[in-house]
Design a protein around this motif. Structure first.
Motif, PDB file in Angstrom:
ATOM      1  N   THR A   2     -21.189 -14.452  11.479  1.00 18.11           N
ATOM      2  CA  THR A   2     -21.158 -15.858  10.801  1.00 18.11           C
ATOM      3  C   THR A   2     -20.275 -16.840  11.433  1.00 18.11           C
ATOM      4  N   GLU A   3     -20.143 -17.914  10.614  1.00 13.03           N
ATOM      5  CA  GLU A   3     -19.296 -19.130  11.150  1.00 13.03           C
ATOM      6  C   GLU A   3     -17.683 -18.628  10.967  1.00 13.03           C
ATOM      7  N   ASN A   4     -17.414 -17.998  10.433  1.00 13.62           N
ATOM      8  CA  ASN A   4     -15.764 -17.341  10.324  1.00 13.62           C
ATOM      9  C   ASN A   4     -15.611 -16.970  11.656  1.00 13.62           C
ATOM     10  N   CYS A   5     -16.466 -16.324  12.531  1.00 16.70           N
ATOM     11  CA  CYS A   5     -16.068 -15.822  13.892  1.00 16.70           C
ATOM     12  C   CYS A   5     -15.757 -16.821  14.984  1.00 16.70           C
ATOM     13  N   ILE A   6     -16.218 -18.116  14.633  1.00 19.25           N
ATOM     14  CA  ILE A   6     -16.182 -19.273  15.583  1.00 19.25           C
ATOM     15  C   ILE A   6     -14.671 -19.541  15.972  1.00 19.25           C
ATOM     16  N   GLU A  36     -13.517  -4.354   9.239  1.00 21.67           N
ATOM     17  CA  GLU A  36     -12.333  -4.598  10.369  1.00 21.67           C
ATOM     18  C   GLU A  36     -12.169  -5.897  10.617  1.00 21.67           C
ATOM     19  N   CYS A  37     -13.058  -6.867  10.055  1.00 22.10           N
ATOM     20  CA  CYS A  37     -13.013  -8.192  10.587  1.00 22.10           C
ATOM     21  C   CYS A  37     -11.933  -9.015   9.752  1.00 22.10           C
ATOM     22  N   PRO A  38     -10.908  -9.245  10.105  1.00 17.58           N
ATOM     23  CA  PRO A  38      -9.606 -10.044   9.430  1.00 17.58           C
ATOM     24  C   PRO A  38     -10.175 -11.333   8.817  1.00 17.58           C
ATOM     25  N   VAL A  39     -11.069 -11.986   9.212  1.00 17.85           N
ATOM     26  CA  VAL A  39     -11.541 -13.263   8.666  1.00 17.85           C
ATOM     27  C   VAL A  39     -13.128 -13.356   8.159  1.00 17.85           C
ATOM     28  N   ASN A  40     -13.350 -12.058   7.955  1.00 13.96           N
ATOM     29  CA  ASN A  40     -14.485 -11.933   6.793  1.00 13.96           C
ATOM     30  C   ASN A  40     -15.958 -12.856   7.668  1.00 13.96           C
ATOM     31  N   ALA A  41     -15.936 -12.475   8.719  1.00 12.24           N
ATOM     32  CA  ALA A  41     -17.038 -13.065   9.544  1.00 12.24           C
ATOM     33  C   ALA A  41     -18.282 -12.190   9.393  1.00 12.24           C
ATOM     34  N   ILE A  42     -18.429 -10.788   9.193  1.00 16.20           N
ATOM     35  CA  ILE A  42     -19.374  -9.992   9.410  1.00 16.20           C
ATOM     36  C   ILE A  42     -20.108  -9.805   7.890  1.00 16.20           C
ATOM     37  N   VAL A  43     -21.296  -9.925   7.910  1.00 19.07           N
ATOM     38  CA  VAL A  43     -21.882  -9.615   6.417  1.00 19.07           C
ATOM     39  C   VAL A  43     -23.274  -9.113   6.444  1.00 19.07           C
TER      40      VAL A  43
END
Length: 109
Positions: free
Chosen positions: A6-10, A49-56
């Motif tokens: 999601t958006e946090n990965c951008i 594993e995602c430090p910005v919580n981009a995967i849901v």
């Protein structure tokens, strides 16, 4: 169900998640990662594993968000190359990690 990026990965594009994926269902674009929903086996090992919580998990998204992010992940995973090894995140990750409303910054090409 599948998992979605999601958006946090951008503009961050941490790739710690790709190292642990047992089915290699991540795809890399210029400033975002996508999960191929047809390949994801819903194991969830990528989420912590995602430090910005981009995967849901897709079921955790409201209906309108689910459709948007499912479509983005589906479409982009069909056109971007597969990624299986960790790389450094985006150069300005510290600046972007807490920014909200980044959809307009997603680069598809």
């Amino acid at each position: 169900m599948t998992h979605l990026v999601t958006e946090n990965c951008i503009q961050c594009k941490y790739t710690d998640c790709v190292q642990v994926c047992p089915v290699d269902c991540f795809y890399e674009g210029p400033n975002f990662l996508a999960i191929n929903p047809d390949e994801c086996i819903d194991c969830g090992v990528c989420i912590p594993e995602c430090p910005v919580n981009a995967i849901v998990e897709e079921g955790d998204l409201p209906e309108d968000e689910h459709k948007y992010w499912f479509d983005i992940n589906q479409r982009l995973s069909q056109k971007w190359p597969n990624i299986t090894k960790r790389k450094d995140p985006m150069p300005d990750v510290e600046l972007w990690a807490t920014v909200k409303n980044k959809r307009n910054s997603l680069r598809e090409e």
